[in-house]
Scaffold this motif. Sequence first.
Motif, PDB file in Angstrom:
ATOM      1  N   ASP A 195       0.846  -1.118  -0.060  1.00  0.00           N
ATOM      2  CA  ASP A 195      -0.097   0.009   0.142  1.00  0.00           C
ATOM      3  C   ASP A 195       0.879   1.230   0.029  1.00  0.00           C
ATOM      4  OD1 ASP A 195       0.943  -0.937   2.452  1.00  0.00           O
ATOM      5  OD2 ASP A 195      -1.001   0.181   3.619  1.00  0.00           O
ATOM      6  N   GLN A 214      -5.227  -4.359 -10.085  1.00  0.00           N
ATOM      7  CA  GLN A 214      -5.116  -5.891  -9.005  1.00  0.00           C
ATOM      8  C   GLN A 214      -4.086  -6.827  -9.304  1.00  0.00           C
ATOM      9  OE1 GLN A 214      -7.933  -8.473 -11.049  1.00  0.00           O
ATOM     10  NE2 GLN A 214      -8.470  -7.293 -12.573  1.00  0.00           N
ATOM     11  N   LYS A 256     -13.057  -2.231  -5.397  1.00  0.00           N
ATOM     12  CA  LYS A 256     -13.692  -2.887  -4.208  1.00  0.00           C
ATOM     13  C   LYS A 256     -13.199  -4.413  -4.033  1.00  0.00           C
ATOM     14  CE  LYS A 256     -18.023  -4.555  -1.989  1.00  0.00           C
ATOM     15  NZ  LYS A 256     -19.167  -5.522  -2.556  1.00  0.00           N
ATOM     16  N   TRP A 258     -10.870  -7.628  -4.809  1.00  0.00           N
ATOM     17  CA  TRP A 258      -9.383  -7.663  -4.874  1.00  0.00           C
ATOM     18  C   TRP A 258      -8.912  -7.998  -6.119  1.00  0.00           C
ATOM     19  CZ3 TRP A 258      -5.585 -11.473  -4.536  1.00  0.00           C
ATOM     20  CH2 TRP A 258      -4.182 -11.018  -3.914  1.00  0.00           C
ATOM     21  N   ASN A 289     -12.458 -11.853  -2.952  1.00  0.00           N
ATOM     22  CA  ASN A 289     -11.975 -10.897  -2.165  1.00  0.00           C
ATOM     23  C   ASN A 289     -11.137 -11.703  -1.334  1.00  0.00           C
ATOM     24  OD1 ASN A 289     -12.967  -8.428  -2.758  1.00  0.00           O
ATOM     25  ND2 ASN A 289     -14.997  -9.238  -2.206  1.00  0.00           N
ATOM     26  N   THR A 290      -9.914 -11.193  -0.633  1.00  0.00           N
ATOM     27  CA  THR A 290      -8.851 -11.790   0.521  1.00  0.00           C
ATOM     28  C   THR A 290      -7.963 -10.736   0.627  1.00  0.00           C
ATOM     29  OG1 THR A 290      -7.038 -13.556   0.332  1.00  0.00           O
ATOM     30  CG2 THR A 290      -7.270 -12.264  -1.497  1.00  0.00           C
ATOM     31  N   LYS A 291      -7.366 -11.307   2.075  1.00  0.00           N
ATOM     32  CA  LYS A 291      -6.516 -10.394   2.649  1.00  0.00           C
ATOM     33  C   LYS A 291      -5.292 -10.636   2.127  1.00  0.00           C
ATOM     34  CE  LYS A 291      -8.185  -7.894   6.826  1.00  0.00           C
ATOM     35  NZ  LYS A 291      -9.668  -8.416   6.533  1.00  0.00           N
ATOM     36  N   ASP A 292      -4.606 -12.117   2.135  1.00  0.00           N
ATOM     37  CA  ASP A 292      -3.529 -12.543   2.039  1.00  0.00           C
ATOM     38  C   ASP A 292      -3.290 -13.359   0.827  1.00  0.00           C
ATOM     39  OD1 ASP A 292      -4.670 -14.415   2.996  1.00  0.00           O
ATOM     40  OD2 ASP A 292      -3.789 -14.651   4.819  1.00  0.00           O
ATOM     41  N   ALA A 296      -9.875 -17.167   0.092  1.00  0.00           N
ATOM     42  CA  ALA A 296     -10.471 -16.156  -0.348  1.00  0.00           C
ATOM     43  C   ALA A 296     -12.100 -16.324  -0.618  1.00  0.00           C
ATOM     44  CB  ALA A 296     -10.029 -15.757  -1.868  1.00  0.00           C
TER      45      ALA A 296
END
Length: 338
Positions: A195, A214, A256, A258, A289-292, A296
């Motif tokens: 980021d 993305q 929005k 990922w 969508n996922t964080k890592d 997902a």
Amino acid sequence: MSKDARADYYSNSENIRPESMKRIETKEQADEFIDEQVALLRKQIGEGKVLLALSGGVDSSVVAALLIKAVGKQLTCIHVNHGLMRKGESQMVLDVFEKQLGANLIYIDASDRFLDLLEGVSDPEKKRKIIGGEFIKVFDEEAAKLEGVGFLGQGTIYPDILESKDGIKAHHNVGGLPEDVKMELVEPLKLLFKDEVRVVGSALGLPDEMVNRQPFPGPGLGVRCTGAITRDRLEALRESDAILREEFKKAGLDKKVWQYFTVVPDLKATGVKDGKRAFEWVCIIRAVNTKDAMSATIERIDWELLEKISYRITNEVKGINRCLYDVTSKPTGTIEFE
Ligand code: XMP
């Protein structure tokens, strides 16, 4: 903290981000980082020449923009188009870096080389190996034509360092680079998180489309044109992906979701087009969508939007007559199909 102390952080050879190092969140913080890096890069490189593999991904693009600011024409970028790029991607690299930023940019269209080698290869890991190996070959061949290059720029970021420290994955960029690289590495982003890299990229004036894009895998569309890649199916995949991206952008989902893309497997279904029987490919839409990326969940897309995308793809893309939406989370599915 003094400027010099901060500069020490960025250039430390231990590759450890000190806890007291402030996160880069604002334009002002990014500008400060850029000024410090420009000074450090000039000190490291001096009158030397730098080479950089510029894929168009966030990290390599931000390194390129930083290096252009620091050493201008002492930098040579090589952009290898492996034929598995998304629609308009190589053109954007040319537009931004050559036209807008005036970079020394060598553009290699190696599409035929890659696609010829991949012909008839259906095993996903073999496909990856061919793409990664050929990338190194093409890059090496071009690098060998240049004289007196002492430095190699790399878009290494802090998670790469952490992962290689933890033994999760070997630390290499852009599909891996030769083991016997004799050049000194230049890695100005090696203490930054993704980021922060994006904030720096925006402060350097890179377009939003490039900075906030993305994730896109190194083997590109190759892992989404499943099985043995054919040129016509690859083209259908590229066009369907472009439509999906366009519609997601219009709907504000690009900010929005990922990761989102289409897959065109080697699967045909019967349908009707222009009143005639049409036996054509099936296109799968995936949005997660996922964080890592370790697990997902799917994006619950609005039906109306899905229908619109399906209508456009099946009517505008040659060879596709049916669209499916993938409702599988990870696990059990991975994000990519191969
Ligand atoms: P999977 O499919 O393993 O993907 O759930 C997790 C994330 O990794 C990306 N990915 C790759 N990136 N080279 C890359 O640079 C690859 O071979 C590769 N395979 C998967 C994928 O796009 C997702 O973001």
